[in-house]
Design a protein around this motif. Structure first.
Motif, mmCIF file in Angstrom:
data_model
loop_
_atom_site.group_PDB
_atom_site.id
_atom_site.type_symbol
_atom_site.label_atom_id
_atom_site.label_comp_id
_atom_site.label_asym_id
_atom_site.label_seq_id
_atom_site.Cartn_x
_atom_site.Cartn_y
_atom_site.Cartn_z
ATOM 1 N N GLY A 259 -80.737 11.336 -70.593
ATOM 2 C CA GLY A 259 -79.671 12.161 -70.033
ATOM 3 C C GLY A 259 -79.549 13.493 -70.743
ATOM 4 O O GLY A 259 -79.334 14.532 -70.107
ATOM 5 N N ILE B 268 -79.882 17.214 -68.920
ATOM 6 C CA ILE B 268 -78.782 18.183 -68.911
ATOM 7 C C ILE B 268 -79.222 19.510 -69.502
ATOM 8 O O ILE B 268 -78.958 20.589 -68.944
ATOM 9 N N GLY C 290 -76.980 18.523 -55.615
ATOM 10 C CA GLY C 290 -76.174 17.322 -55.818
ATOM 11 C C GLY C 290 -75.960 16.559 -54.525
ATOM 12 O O GLY C 290 -76.031 15.318 -54.504
ATOM 13 N N ILE D 63 -78.328 17.035 -62.546
ATOM 14 C CA ILE D 63 -76.981 16.774 -63.075
ATOM 15 C C ILE D 63 -76.362 15.580 -62.351
ATOM 16 O O ILE D 63 -75.727 14.710 -62.975
ATOM 17 N N TYR D 64 -76.541 15.504 -61.035
ATOM 18 C CA TYR D 64 -75.986 14.381 -60.270
ATOM 19 C C TYR D 64 -76.563 13.057 -60.774
ATOM 20 O O TYR D 64 -75.828 12.081 -60.976
ATOM 21 N N VAL E 91 -77.814 12.337 -63.711
ATOM 22 C CA VAL E 91 -77.332 12.008 -65.058
ATOM 23 C C VAL E 91 -75.917 11.449 -65.016
ATOM 24 O O VAL E 91 -75.619 10.414 -65.621
ATOM 25 N N VAL E 92 -75.029 12.135 -64.301
ATOM 26 C CA VAL E 92 -73.615 11.743 -64.300
ATOM 27 C C VAL E 92 -73.377 10.477 -63.488
ATOM 28 O O VAL E 92 -72.564 9.625 -63.860
ATOM 29 N N GLU E 93 -74.097 10.316 -62.376
ATOM 30 C CA GLU E 93 -73.852 9.171 -61.501
ATOM 31 C C GLU E 93 -74.627 7.918 -61.920
ATOM 32 O O GLU E 93 -74.167 6.797 -61.687
ATOM 33 N N GLU E 94 -75.801 8.118 -62.544
ATOM 34 C CA GLU E 94 -76.639 6.962 -62.837
ATOM 35 C C GLU E 94 -76.912 6.756 -64.323
ATOM 36 O O GLU E 94 -76.635 5.687 -64.865
ATOM 37 N N ILE F 34 -75.730 8.073 -67.327
ATOM 38 C CA ILE F 34 -74.621 7.860 -68.262
ATOM 39 C C ILE F 34 -73.909 6.528 -68.011
ATOM 40 O O ILE F 34 -73.666 5.770 -68.962
ATOM 41 N N PRO F 35 -73.551 6.189 -66.760
ATOM 42 C CA PRO F 35 -72.905 4.877 -66.548
ATOM 43 C C PRO F 35 -73.740 3.699 -67.031
ATOM 44 O O PRO F 35 -73.195 2.707 -67.504
ATOM 45 N N GLN G 75 -73.069 2.823 -70.652
ATOM 46 C CA GLN G 75 -71.688 2.557 -71.050
ATOM 47 C C GLN G 75 -71.221 1.145 -70.708
ATOM 48 O O GLN G 75 -70.033 0.873 -70.666
#
Length: 275
Positions: A55, A59, A94, A236-237, A239-242, A244-245, A248
């Protein structure tokens, strides 16, 4: 070393250079997937750290390799309104991945099969995992191809060195992506060969996307700001949607963040220091 690669890329032209560059990133994915021949499992802490690293690279590449040159070039063709094509291209990128995400059946790495996304299907979990990583690789291939295409236009905002730096960065982060597909399959009982094949197949789309990206920029110069921003928005989409989650869902979130920061820093150094 970098100068020799630049000379070679200049002689080969943008399309062939983009093809070779994305074949390199594909091979890096295969190298990551090959770990299944030596190990059956990998610690979740290491896994989440590697995903975080991925990620961070994406970014940093989105900003320094794509959005910055897009804004600079847009100033030349849209003075006073240079932000508009970049903003529009970013949002379209995105939206493109959003639509693929809704339509293409896939499964995120650390999710159960009941959490699969896209059109409902009875496809095997391994196929869904493969398609999820393939989604990651589409914007990566486009970004590399577009940057080689941009460099061929002899613009001050983009150079072959920058395209090579992006290729190196994407290649490095493809190592954990190959592992991310292959290791869960091996852990769930798939053979070493099958796990490896699925792992490396996830990056087959990169050479195709790279050639498309290079051709689009070379033959449609005026879309350059939109195209570069489009790739950035797509990454970016993802990374944030797939990405990073996926990091976590266990107790190693702090290690994932450190991995993210390391990946971001390495890509920044490659782009600013080399590119």
């Amino acid at each position: 070393m970098i100068e020799s690669i630049e000379v070679w890329a200049y002689e080969q032209g943008p399309v062939k250079s983009a093809l070779v560059a994305t074949i390199f990133t594909w091979l890096m994915t295969a190298m990551g997937a090959s770990i299944v021949f030596f190990f059956k499992t990998i610690r979740r802490s290491v896994f989440d750290t590697m995903l975080g690293f991925t990620g961070g690279v994406m970014i940093a590449a989105s900003f320094w390799s794509l959005l910055t040159p897009a804004l600079e070039y847009a100033k030349e063709i849209h003075p006073g309104l240079h932000w508009a094509p970049v903003a529009g291209g970013f949002l379209l990128g995105g939206l493109f991945i959003f639509l693929l995400d809704r339509l293409l059946p896939h499964l995120h790495i650390n999710f159960s099969k009941s959490e699969s996304e896209g059109i409902p299907t009875n496809w095997h979990k391994s196929t869904l995992l493969l398609l999820a990583i393939t989604l990651h690789n589409i914007p990566e291939g486009l970004a590399i191809g577009m940057l080689f295409g941009t460099a061929a236009l002899n613009l001050d905002q983009a150079t072959l060195t920058a395209a090579i730096a992006l290729t190196i960065g994407i290649g490095i982060q493809n190592l954990p992506e190959g592992m991310a597909v292959a290791m869960p399959l091996r852990r769930n009982g798939a053979s070493r060969t099958k796990s490896f094949m699925f792992g490396q197949l996830s990056a087959m789309v990169e050479p195709i996307a790279g050639v498309v990206g290079a051709l689009a920029v070379v033959y449609m110069k005026n879309i350059l700001p939109y195209a570069l921003a489009f790739s950035a928005g797509a990454m970016i989409y993802v990374v944030v949607e797939e990405v990073i989650p996926e990091t976590q869902r266990d107790k190693y979130t702090d290690l994932a963040v450190l991995g993210f920061m390391l990946g971001f820093t390495i890509m920044m150094i490659l782009d600013v220091g080399i590119g």
